[in-house]
Enzyme design. Structure first.
Site, PDB file in Angstrom:
ATOM      1  N   HIS A  72      38.458  43.223 -33.717  1.00 54.00           N
ATOM      2  CA  HIS A  72      37.562  43.872 -34.683  1.00 54.00           C
ATOM      3  C   HIS A  72      37.194  42.929 -35.842  1.00 54.00           C
ATOM      4  O   HIS A  72      36.720  43.379 -36.868  1.00 54.00           O
ATOM      5  CB  HIS A  72      38.143  45.184 -35.229  1.00 54.00           C
TER       6      HIS A  72
ATOM      7  N   GLU B 161      35.426  53.863 -26.047  1.00 51.66           N
ATOM      8  CA  GLU B 161      36.868  53.855 -26.349  1.00 51.66           C
ATOM      9  C   GLU B 161      37.108  53.801 -27.847  1.00 51.66           C
ATOM     10  O   GLU B 161      38.116  54.311 -28.349  1.00 51.66           O
ATOM     11  CB  GLU B 161      37.551  52.660 -25.669  1.00 51.66           C
ATOM     12  N   GLU B 162      36.166  53.204 -28.577  1.00 45.93           N
ATOM     13  CA  GLU B 162      36.413  52.878 -29.982  1.00 45.93           C
ATOM     14  C   GLU B 162      36.210  54.038 -30.950  1.00 45.93           C
ATOM     15  O   GLU B 162      36.512  53.903 -32.128  1.00 45.93           O
ATOM     16  CB  GLU B 162      35.495  51.721 -30.426  1.00 45.93           C
TER      17      GLU B 162
ATOM     18  N   ASP C 171      32.413  49.684 -24.419  1.00 44.97           N
ATOM     19  CA  ASP C 171      31.650  49.838 -25.667  1.00 44.97           C
ATOM     20  C   ASP C 171      31.918  48.695 -26.660  1.00 44.97           C
ATOM     21  O   ASP C 171      32.956  48.061 -26.636  1.00 44.97           O
ATOM     22  CB  ASP C 171      31.944  51.195 -26.334  1.00 44.97           C
TER      23      ASP C 171
HETATM   24 ZN   LIG Z   1      39.182  47.956 -30.428  1.00 46.70          ZN
HETATM   25 ZN   LIG Z   2      39.956  47.784 -27.290  1.00 47.66          ZN
END
Ligand SMILES: [Zn+2]
Ligand SMILES: [Zn+2]
Length: 401
Positions: A369, A144-145, A86
């Site tokens: 990020h 996952e995020e 993702d």
């Molecule tokens: Zn991340």
């Molecule tokens: Zn990650």
């Protein structure tokens, strides 16, 4: 097998780069992945690999069955590898030809690298299916995020059934390319969030005795909560309690009715985690009641902590040293960030591995990020070779024993 398999992986490098850049240009948000899993499944099917789509929502599980006759004393072993796929709600600000084509969405954590690396590795493993007798499970995980994450639903849907050991690798821009970071025991923290609503009684700023001031109560509460980590938690157990927001009122001379506090808690041990939640609950209630107000406390659990099996850490460390040399394998200190790979490690033994992808020559130095985030794509070869090395360890070297 290993040397030859790694050479074959290198020959596949430009194809892996193409795959990664395609994922990078068309990132999809957690729980909204449509095209990414479709592309992954199509690629695996073309290799003749068994693929199950829609696992736990949007995940994909692929299986490669070793065709070698196993000796009678040999056990059937199943080794799993996981890659997440993702992206994040971040605008890509890099100036590269493969920058995100989707406004406001970006692969700013390297999950595109993980997925392309595992697809390349799958190609090689499939080529070697005559050489081993166990089963390889490839887990391509969505979301996952974003809590609750994709791992938990994929596990509930059976992706770990029969799996003896699982490995996941995360590329890190903070580790230089060529360096591999391992850790035994706790590696990443459990991350939880909380919300506190204080309900007092509003009134005129000139007549505080006729009101119940939620701002004063909230301030007291914030200070009281500082005692949780400093006075209640075992000093040898890492823990963080951070208030990220305190909102109340709108003007000079009005005492508001309510105040809202938001924050996060990070811990490693489950005992500390539960202890903090319980201590907070009591402090919130007592502080509010003592002042004649009421308070509602909501504690939402995020991912548990990542705990690496020490035996597997030694195995990974030995293979990593063969790959990049002793001095380039480091023990990464435990961090307060989180990962939902933790759920797999709660169910089966395994390891989460940090793979260097930082390179200042190509501007791959920004943190994860960040809108400028990028990593050196050669980290895909490191991930692939590590996984191939682990397979050789489980299936071939153990055969010789
Ligand atoms: Zn991340
Ligand atoms: Zn990650």
């Amino acid at each position: 097998m290993l040397h030859q398999a790694c050479t074959k992986l290198e020959e596949l490098y430009s194809e892996m780069v193409d795959l990664r850049r395609d994922f990078h240009m068309y990132p999809e948000l957690s729980f909204q992945e449509m095209e990414t899993p479709r592309k992954i499944a199509a690629y695996l099917r073309k290799l003749g690999i068994e693929v199950q789509e829609g696992v736990g929502g949007r995940g994909i599980v692929a299986k490669i069955y070793g065709k070698k006759q196993k000796s009678p004393e040999e056990q059937d072993k199943t080794v799993a590898f996981r890659a997440d796929f993702d992206g994040l709600p971040i605008q890509d600000e890099k100036q590269v030809e493969y920058k995100s084509r989707v406004p406001g969405v970006m692969h700013a954590c390297g999950h595109d690298i993980h997925t392309a690396a595992l697809l390349g590795t799958a190609t090689i493993i499939k080529e070697y299916e005559q050489e081993f007798s166990g089963t390889v499970v490839l887990i391509f995980q969505h979301a996952e995020e974003l809590v609750p994450g994709g791992a938990i639903s994929m596990i509930e849907d059976g992706c770990l059934n029969g799996v003896d050991v699982i490995y996941g690798a995360h590329v890190f821009s903070g580790l230089p390319l060529g360096v591999i970071g391992v850790q035994e025991g706790y590696m990443l923290a459990a991350g939880d969030e909380f919300q506190i609503e204080i309900r007092g009684k509003g009134g005129h700023g000139a007549s505080p005795h006729e009101s119940i001031d939620p701002i004063v109560i909230g301030s007291q509460l914030i200070l009281n909560l500082q005692q949780v980590v400093s006075r209640r938690v075992d000093p040898l157990q890492p823990a963080v309690l951070t208030i990220g927001s305190f909102q109340s009122g709108a003007t000079y001379n009005v005492i508001p009715d309510t105040a809202q506090i938001l924050g996060t808690v990070r811990t490693f041990s489950e005992e500390t985690r539960t202890g903090i939640e319980q201590a907070m609950q009591k402090i919130v209630q007592h502080t509010a009641e003592g002042a004649g107000a009421t308070a509602q406390f909501t504690y939402r659990r995020g991912y548990p902590s990542v705990w690496n099996d020490p035996v597997e850490t030694k195995r990974v460390e030995a293979i990593a040293k063969q790959l990049v040399g002793n001095e380039r394998v480091i023990r990464v200190p435990p961090q307060m960030g989180g990962e939902d790979f933790a759920y797999y490690l709660q169910k089966t033994s395994g390891n989460f591995i940090g793979v260097g992808g930082g390179n200042s020559e190509i501007n791959a130095t920004y943190p994860h990020h960040h809108p400028m985030f990028d990593v050196d794509e050669r980290s895909m070869l490191q991930i692939g070779k590590l996984f191939l090395g682990l397979l050789a360890e489980h299936f071939v070297l153990s055969d010789e024993a």
